[in-house]
Design a protein around this motif. Structure first.
Motif, short mmCIF file in Angstrom:
data_model
loop_
_atom_site.label_atom_id
_atom_site.label_comp_id
_atom_site.label_asym_id
_atom_site.label_seq_id
_atom_site.Cartn_x
_atom_site.Cartn_y
_atom_site.Cartn_z
N GLN A 73 -57.81 -7.59 20.78
CA GLN A 73 -57.31 -6.27 20.74
C GLN A 73 -57.75 -6.01 18.95
OE1 GLN A 73 -52.83 -6.20 20.62
NE2 GLN A 73 -53.35 -4.24 20.33
N LEU A 82 -56.67 3.14 21.68
CA LEU A 82 -56.91 2.48 22.87
C LEU A 82 -57.16 3.43 24.43
CD1 LEU A 82 -54.48 -0.48 21.52
CD2 LEU A 82 -57.15 -0.50 21.47
N THR A 99 -48.08 -4.37 23.25
CA THR A 99 -48.38 -3.98 21.96
C THR A 99 -47.84 -3.15 20.87
OG1 THR A 99 -49.90 -1.73 23.02
CG2 THR A 99 -50.96 -4.35 22.96
N SER A 101 -47.94 -0.25 21.21
CA SER A 101 -48.12 1.15 20.58
C SER A 101 -47.55 2.49 21.01
CB SER A 101 -50.03 0.58 21.33
OG SER A 101 -50.74 -0.40 21.16
N GLN A 154 -51.96 1.72 16.79
CA GLN A 154 -52.56 2.37 17.81
C GLN A 154 -52.03 3.15 19.07
OE1 GLN A 154 -54.50 -1.97 18.23
NE2 GLN A 154 -56.25 -1.07 17.85
N MET A 156 -52.39 4.29 22.34
CA MET A 156 -52.77 3.77 23.98
C MET A 156 -53.03 5.10 25.10
SD MET A 156 -51.25 0.30 25.34
CE MET A 156 -51.92 -0.78 24.69
N GLN A 184 -61.36 1.56 21.99
CA GLN A 184 -60.93 0.21 22.66
C GLN A 184 -60.79 0.38 24.18
OE1 GLN A 184 -58.47 -3.49 21.18
NE2 GLN A 184 -60.63 -5.13 22.17
N VAL A 186 -59.26 -0.69 27.50
CA VAL A 186 -59.09 -1.62 28.29
C VAL A 186 -58.55 -1.17 29.27
CG1 VAL A 186 -56.30 -3.06 27.95
CG2 VAL A 186 -56.89 -1.62 25.72
N PHE A 225 -59.24 -6.56 27.16
CA PHE A 225 -59.99 -5.52 25.72
C PHE A 225 -61.38 -5.94 26.42
CE2 PHE A 225 -55.70 -6.35 25.29
CZ PHE A 225 -54.76 -5.73 24.40
#
Length: 453
Positions: A73, A82, A99, A101, A154, A156, A184, A186, A225
């Motif tokens: 991550q 994410l 996480t 998030s 972050q 998500m 990123q 996922v 990830f």
């Protein structure tokens, strides 16, 4: 399992949520819009660790004994957003609780007892359905947090915007990509022998999914990830291109196809109407034109009914391109002229308002978005008097008697799936449609390509 394992797991999950509530309540006190202090206070780090442990214990008790995590991550300073896909179930909350998030969700969720407090702890971005300006405010808030250089948690985001059956990736909404910052990707997988996870607008309901999953002794989930995706200058200027390219990267990692359908397109295809098309029918070309003209999919069905009433009052009189544009409340453009020409060719070229087998084939292939379609059996079934031509009244009468005419006459050998939780033995090209896998939502435009480093 219903009499033994299910009630134990359900009660334990409820207990763990109650156990987590006081920690989340204390930690969520204060202004939710206030920027988090940096670095975090020791007591907040302890609460964060405890809540992650409690939530992981809850998932463990629910049968998710081992969560396989691949990749690393990224830090908030590396990727503030994410993007998760495919989105197929409320069990996709597992990576959120692992996480902690932030997420984007309905504002009404914060009023749910206990659950609302747990949600507020992760400092979500709330979307209000009652606020007409909510979409713009949400995008601005995502941009503000994404450009804070890692000060906010972050975010998500599930860019598909709805749950699918994981056989393909549908069109990504641009919200996560408008800020133009690195994201990123996922990807989620549920490699279980029996799929009790999938929760879509068709198939088992939420409670049935919960019951079936908790009755399974062991449930598997994989979270991968992928490397951080940094947008090019062109992608920063074009969020739709950015979203499409990230989607292709995620689809390649998942080993699935992509389709340019959106949830709104599927709603249109599933809508009850005079044609009553079956649920596996796809009106892609029509959907492309709708988006190209800037029409609103969410109110398109009502507009179509209104246009139908207006056309009935015309009593066979023709309309010109300007009148057609006025009906749609859209400016005259190449896309609109193409749509007008299509309807004009279909309906205005026959003085007796009847069409031949070749005409029916042309209309249905355009409507269904397919290259080849056997219509001989369907045409003969409608043309009972063997006149060689059929009218709209003939077609309406036939579809009223045979609402599933596509399965019976157009695809008689095709296996039909009763539930979205079932996956075909041979994957279809794009997961939703059985004939093609589109690459572009831009009418007449070029398909987006992956960025070249």
């Amino acid at each position: 399992m219903t009499l033994t394992l299910f009630p134990i797991r359900l009660l334990f999950a409820a207990f763990m949520m109650l156990f987590a509530w006081p920690f989340a309540f204390v930690a969520s006190l204060g202004c939710a819009d206030k920027e988090p202090e940096q670095p975090l206070a020791l007591w907040r780090k302890v609460v964060d660790f405890l809540l992650k442990a409690i939530m992981r214990t809850m998932w463990f008790a629910g049968g998710f004994h081992w969560v396989a995590v691949k990749g690393r991550q990224a830090l908030p300073t590396e990727a503030a957003i994410l993007t998760l896909a495919p989105h197929s179930s409320y069990f996709d909350a597992i990576p959120v609780t692992m996480t902690m998030s932030s997420i984007v969700m309905k504002a009404e969720s914060r009023d749910i007892p206990i659950w609302g407090t747990l949600i507020k702890y992760i400092r979500p971005v709330f979307v209000s359905r009652s606020d007409q300006d909510s979409r713009r405010k949400t995008v601005e808030e995502i941009r503000r947090r994404a450009q804070s250089n890692g000060k906010w948690p972050q975010i998500m985001i599930f860019p598909e915007g709805t749950c699918t059956n994981r056989t393909c990736l549908i069109t990504f909404k641009p919200g996560a990509f408008i800020p133009g910052v690195p994201v990123q990707p996922v990807v989620l997988r549920y490699p279980n022998k029996l799929d009790t996870i999938t929760w879509t607008w068709q198939g088992p309901g939420a409670l049935e999914i919960l019951w079936l999953t908790l009755c399974q002794f062991h449930n598997q989930v994989e979270i991968e990830f992928l490397p951080v995706y940094s947008p090019s200058e062109e992608e920063k200027r074009n969020p739709a291109l950015y979203a499409s390219n990230v989607r292709h990267v995620m689809a390649e990692a998942l080993g699935v196809s992509v389709t340019d359908y959106t949830f709104e397109d599927c709603q249109l295809a599933l809508a009850e109407g005079q044609l009553r098309l079956p649920s596996d029918t796809c009106l892609l070309e029509f959907a492309r034109l709708v988006r190209g003209l800037g029409l609103k999919p969410e109110k398109l069905e009502k507009d179509l009914d209104r246009y139908s009433e207006s056309a009935t009052l015309q009593k066979g009189e023709k309309v010109n391109l300007c009148e057609f544009a006025a009906y749609l409340e859209a400016p005259v453009s190449d896309s609109l002229e193409g749509m007008f020409s299509l309807f004009d060719e279909m309906y205005a070229s026959h003085e007796d308002s009847c069409i031949s087998e070749a005409d029916l084939s042309c209309i249905l292939k355009t409507a269904l978005g397919v290259a080849e379609l056997p219509v001989m059996d369907l045409f003969r079934a409608i043309d009972e008097d063997r006149k060689g031509r059929i009218s709209f009244a003939d077609f309406t009468r036939f579809t009223d008697m045979h609402p599933d005419f596509a399965e019976e006459f157009l695809y008689p050998d095709q296996t039909r799936f009763e539930s979205c939780t079932q996956t075909p033995s041979v994957p279809t090209p794009n997961g939703l449609c059985t004939d093609f896998s589109p690459e572009s939502t831009d009418p007449g435009g070029k398909p987006p390509h992956r960025k070249l480093d």
